[in-house]
Design a protein around this motif. Sequence first.
Motif, PDB file in Angstrom:
ATOM      1  N   LYS A 189     -35.212 -75.842  27.404  1.00  0.00           N
ATOM      2  CA  LYS A 189     -33.840 -76.074  27.861  1.00  0.00           C
ATOM      3  C   LYS A 189     -32.787 -75.814  26.800  1.00  0.00           C
ATOM      4  CE  LYS A 189     -35.213 -79.617  31.200  1.00  0.00           C
ATOM      5  NZ  LYS A 189     -35.040 -81.033  31.618  1.00  0.00           N
ATOM      6  N   ASN A 190     -33.124 -75.931  25.519  1.00  0.00           N
ATOM      7  CA  ASN A 190     -32.141 -75.718  24.474  1.00  0.00           C
ATOM      8  C   ASN A 190     -32.843 -75.351  23.175  1.00  0.00           C
ATOM      9  OD1 ASN A 190     -33.022 -78.240  23.349  1.00  0.00           O
ATOM     10  ND2 ASN A 190     -31.624 -79.305  24.744  1.00  0.00           N
ATOM     11  N   VAL A 191     -32.016 -74.920  22.216  1.00  0.00           N
ATOM     12  CA  VAL A 191     -32.543 -74.571  20.906  1.00  0.00           C
ATOM     13  C   VAL A 191     -31.584 -75.112  19.856  1.00  0.00           C
ATOM     14  CG1 VAL A 191     -31.414 -72.310  20.948  1.00  0.00           C
ATOM     15  CG2 VAL A 191     -33.335 -72.689  19.418  1.00  0.00           C
ATOM     16  N   ALA A 192     -32.138 -75.672  18.791  1.00  0.00           N
ATOM     17  CA  ALA A 192     -31.350 -76.183  17.669  1.00  0.00           C
ATOM     18  C   ALA A 192     -31.729 -75.396  16.422  1.00  0.00           C
ATOM     19  CB  ALA A 192     -31.619 -77.673  17.457  1.00  0.00           C
ATOM     20  N   LEU A 193     -30.720 -74.822  15.731  1.00  0.00           N
ATOM     21  CA  LEU A 193     -30.937 -74.050  14.521  1.00  0.00           C
ATOM     22  C   LEU A 193     -30.248 -74.743  13.357  1.00  0.00           C
ATOM     23  CD1 LEU A 193     -30.146 -71.865  17.028  1.00  0.00           C
ATOM     24  CD2 LEU A 193     -31.050 -70.294  15.321  1.00  0.00           C
ATOM     25  N   TYR A 194     -30.841 -74.642  12.179  1.00  0.00           N
ATOM     26  CA  TYR A 194     -30.306 -75.323  11.002  1.00  0.00           C
ATOM     27  C   TYR A 194     -30.154 -74.318   9.859  1.00  0.00           C
ATOM     28  CZ  TYR A 194     -31.827 -79.314  13.756  1.00  0.00           C
ATOM     29  OH  TYR A 194     -32.009 -80.212  14.772  1.00  0.00           O
ATOM     30  N   PHE A 195     -28.968 -74.320   9.257  1.00  0.00           N
ATOM     31  CA  PHE A 195     -28.659 -73.439   8.139  1.00  0.00           C
ATOM     32  C   PHE A 195     -28.061 -74.263   7.001  1.00  0.00           C
ATOM     33  CE2 PHE A 195     -28.578 -70.770  11.835  1.00  0.00           C
ATOM     34  CZ  PHE A 195     -29.022 -69.515  11.421  1.00  0.00           C
ATOM     35  N   THR A 196     -28.251 -73.815   5.773  1.00  0.00           N
ATOM     36  CA  THR A 196     -27.545 -74.405   4.630  1.00  0.00           C
ATOM     37  C   THR A 196     -26.405 -73.480   4.244  1.00  0.00           C
ATOM     38  OG1 THR A 196     -29.108 -73.362   3.095  1.00  0.00           O
ATOM     39  CG2 THR A 196     -29.536 -75.644   3.748  1.00  0.00           C
ATOM     40  N   LEU A 197     -25.271 -74.082   3.869  1.00  0.00           N
ATOM     41  CA  LEU A 197     -24.059 -73.333   3.513  1.00  0.00           C
ATOM     42  C   LEU A 197     -23.685 -73.667   2.072  1.00  0.00           C
ATOM     43  CD1 LEU A 197     -22.010 -74.072   6.760  1.00  0.00           C
ATOM     44  CD2 LEU A 197     -23.396 -72.051   6.286  1.00  0.00           C
ATOM     45  N   ASN A 198     -24.395 -73.103   1.138  1.00  0.00           N
ATOM     46  CA  ASN A 198     -24.156 -73.409  -0.269  1.00  0.00           C
ATOM     47  C   ASN A 198     -23.667 -72.177  -1.005  1.00  0.00           C
ATOM     48  OD1 ASN A 198     -24.982 -76.127  -0.086  1.00  0.00           O
ATOM     49  ND2 ASN A 198     -27.130 -75.468  -0.080  1.00  0.00           N
TER      50      ASN A 198
END
Length: 655
Positions: A189-198
């Motif tokens: 039903k959904n997707v969660a993505l994780y990124f670092t912004l450094n």
Amino acid sequence: MKNIKYLIITLAVFAIMLLSTFAIAQNSAATPGPNGIFVWFGRTLPINYQYKLERQLDSGNSNWEEIHRTEVLDLNYSSMAGRLLQAGAKNSVFSMPDSTTINHFIGLLRGKQTSDSIFIFNGQMAYIETMGTGFYDVSAAPEKKYEYRISMVDKMNSVIKSSIVKADPYPGKVVLNKPVFKEYLSTSKNVALYFTLNGKNTPANTRVFKQVLLQTSFKECFPDKFYSRGDDGLMLSIIDSLVLPGVSYRYVVLPIDMLGNMGIPSDTVQINLPERQVSPLEKFVAKPENNFIVLNWRSPKLKNLQSISVYRSDNFDEGFQLLSRVLPTDTSFTDRFITRGISYYYYLVFDGLNESSPPTAKVFAMVDETTKPLLAPGLVKVKQTPEGNLVSWTRTETGTRGYYVYRGDGYTATEYLYSPLIISDSSAVSFLDSIQHLKPGEPYCYAISAINRGNLEGPLSGIAIAEPVKPELPTPVNILAQQYNNKVMLFWDDISGISEYIIAYCVYRNDGEKFIKLAEVSVPTYYDSTVVRGKTYLYAVKAIGIQDSESPLSTAYEFLLPTIKLVPPAGFRLTPTPNSVILNWDAPAVEGLKAYKLYREKVGESRQLVATIDSKKTGYTDSLPTAGNWFYTIITVDIYDQESHFSEELGVKVK
């Protein structure tokens, strides 16, 4: 409070970027963005004066042009929301906040003289421009250096003080490290993505682009985004619920600074969503019922099951708290402590004697709004395209589910519901009114209303008017040119019966170089009295219609008015007298007669022109020439300066 909480986190990032961009405390500054130059006036709010902004090319010529002047700061909700929408439309970073956030912003401004205590809002251009402490100049030309003069002026338009700042050309350049992908979680039903912004510089926001693998190109999407600080630094969480099970998606994240200048994009991330599976977890559902949210599940067959723990959060990623523990035999739970219009996320944990199960898949639900939207969609525009009228507008409320388009036939007509519900989660929306549904020559006006998640309709927007559509006209056919009274008469088929929009015809003639317009006529005929014999002409016609519409030029028709060979006057006669020679002749039947030329010749000498005589005369007296044998002859000249051959010679002997 959910929206306020995430707004504060996001704007705090903006505020950090603002200070690093301008690197100042009180002074004015200017910095380039992707589509203009942002000028920061300072922190003092224009309460008892105005800021006047002038601009000139960085050439030192003192050719200042006023481009902006702040308005009186009216803290009325509609006024502030309108100003915020207008300022935010210039910048891709901005997303129109909900009414709670706008009211919070207005509350912070009341009674303030400076923007110091409004710090979280003082980190984004739209809020700065709405407060009157800055302006985003999108009328500047790219790749040019400008100087800006910022003046404080009183009510008498007297300058209190001024400062001058210089700006680098736009588009701006920014050094932002590319977002680094960490991990993702997905369900059907959904997707969660994780990124670092450094990196050395912190981005002010991010843009997300999505592609359906093997089906679409990359397009910008607008999922839920959350920023947080953790062990890995600044973390970006993206929740995309507009996905289908069994489909593969690709994502790219692009960091941008507060002005919208773009940094290095992330690597492409491909997510393969699982097919929908029938399992106890899939039977875990949440749905609104009677103003509450009801959870239902299929209880797994586990030994020593003691209880079932229900956890809830208003954030997909974090903040889950124990809401209740229910009996192991229960298969449903009703959450009565909710706020309308907010999405709630749930998961279950099955508790045994000595240990508990991992959390189940998350589900979410929301109880619809019960109040109508306060703001109408903003920046409604209409653009005429070959496909029809393209109506566009901007979202003004975060809880918007879709839109209705209203249309009126005419400049002042009452609008009626015209479109089905347009479902969209984008901040910029458009609707094409097909050319097939538009009558040429008829103006149309459009207005938009927003529909929230409770299917309640808000007020109509301002009206955008589309100019009438130009009709397509048929091309005139069967062009014919005939000689008439030694001139030209043109004829062609009257095609006004084919198209009701034809109002006239334009006649064109080509004299050998290009077609030029001769005349505009209302009937399918034209008399050309300016032709010259012996010259070839090409004639063509086009139809003229309403709204300055024109048909293509017709096929050309070639015409030549033959030349008529001139003859000299007949009856040429000579009468000598003691002191002169009298010459007479008969007027010839020549079209376009202009003059006569009389010549005299002495035996043994060349012929000489005696006189050029007006065509209305048929006689001439020549003074007696010197002694000798003389001969006279005459020719005819027409208006085209064509000459006849010489007449017979008449001689006279002078002693």
